[in-house]
Design a protein around this motif. Structure first.
Motif, mmCIF file in Angstrom:
data_model
loop_
_atom_site.group_PDB
_atom_site.id
_atom_site.type_symbol
_atom_site.label_atom_id
_atom_site.label_comp_id
_atom_site.label_asym_id
_atom_site.label_seq_id
_atom_site.Cartn_x
_atom_site.Cartn_y
_atom_site.Cartn_z
ATOM 1 N N ALA A 4 0.841 -1.208 0.000
ATOM 2 C CA ALA A 4 0.000 0.000 0.000
ATOM 3 C C ALA A 4 0.867 1.247 0.000
ATOM 4 N N ALA A 5 1.936 1.241 0.781
ATOM 5 C CA ALA A 5 2.837 2.393 0.816
ATOM 6 C C ALA A 5 3.496 2.600 -0.540
ATOM 7 N N ALA A 12 3.364 4.560 -10.872
ATOM 8 C CA ALA A 12 3.479 3.398 -11.762
ATOM 9 C C ALA A 12 2.084 2.920 -12.135
ATOM 10 N N PRO A 13 1.891 2.523 -13.376
ATOM 11 C CA PRO A 13 0.578 2.015 -13.784
ATOM 12 C C PRO A 13 0.184 0.795 -12.945
ATOM 13 N N ALA A 18 0.465 -4.918 -10.874
ATOM 14 C CA ALA A 18 -0.232 -6.202 -10.774
ATOM 15 C C ALA A 18 0.505 -7.280 -11.562
ATOM 16 N N GLY A 19 0.955 -6.946 -12.755
ATOM 17 C CA GLY A 19 1.688 -7.919 -13.569
ATOM 18 C C GLY A 19 2.951 -8.401 -12.881
ATOM 19 N N ALA A 20 3.675 -7.479 -12.256
ATOM 20 C CA ALA A 20 4.892 -7.861 -11.538
ATOM 21 C C ALA A 20 4.564 -8.739 -10.342
ATOM 22 N N ARG A 39 -6.874 3.658 -8.276
ATOM 23 C CA ARG A 39 -5.782 3.621 -7.297
ATOM 24 C C ARG A 39 -6.336 3.753 -5.875
ATOM 25 N N ASP A 40 -7.355 4.588 -5.697
ATOM 26 C CA ASP A 40 -7.960 4.751 -4.370
ATOM 27 C C ASP A 40 -8.559 3.437 -3.879
ATOM 28 N N GLU A 41 -9.222 2.699 -4.758
ATOM 29 C CA GLU A 41 -9.794 1.415 -4.365
ATOM 30 C C GLU A 41 -8.690 0.406 -4.054
#
Length: 101
Positions: A4-5, A12-13, A18-20, A39-41
């Motif tokens: 989260a931090a 970054a997209p 997620a892919g990484a 991003r907020d969710e």
């Protein structure tokens, strides 16, 4: 919490993050997924996960060794046996599924 931090401190997209996470992290027995459209969710889901709270954005589970299952999602037209019917009827589909297996 650390994720989260990171997400909160970078532009970054989210798809790249997620892919990484999917392709470059160890497969651990305990797993979680945050389903989000912003991003907020993502941050809300990650913070809830870190705090041990429930959230409609978070799905948790445990990995298990076993057989691979293929799901054929669609637009509501899927039915029991659909994968077998596709396999039996379309040789190209059968070869592709055999290759994947």
């Amino acid at each position: 919490g650390r994720l989260a931090a990171f997400v909160g401190g970078t532009d970054a997209p989210l798809a790249a993050v997620a892919g990484a996470l999917v392709s470059q992290r160890a497969r651990l027995s305990e797993r979680a997924v945050v389903l989000a459209e912003s991003r907020d969710e993502v941050l809300s889901g990650l913070r809830a996960l870190a705090a041990g709270e429930t959230s409609p954005l978070v799905v948790k589970g445990s990995g298990a060794d076993g057989k691979t299952v293929f799901v054929f999602p669609g637009q509501g037209s899927q039915r029991v046996g659909m994968g077998r019917e596709l396999y039996d009827r379309y040789p190209v589909f059968a070869r592709a599924l055999d290759d994947a297996c």
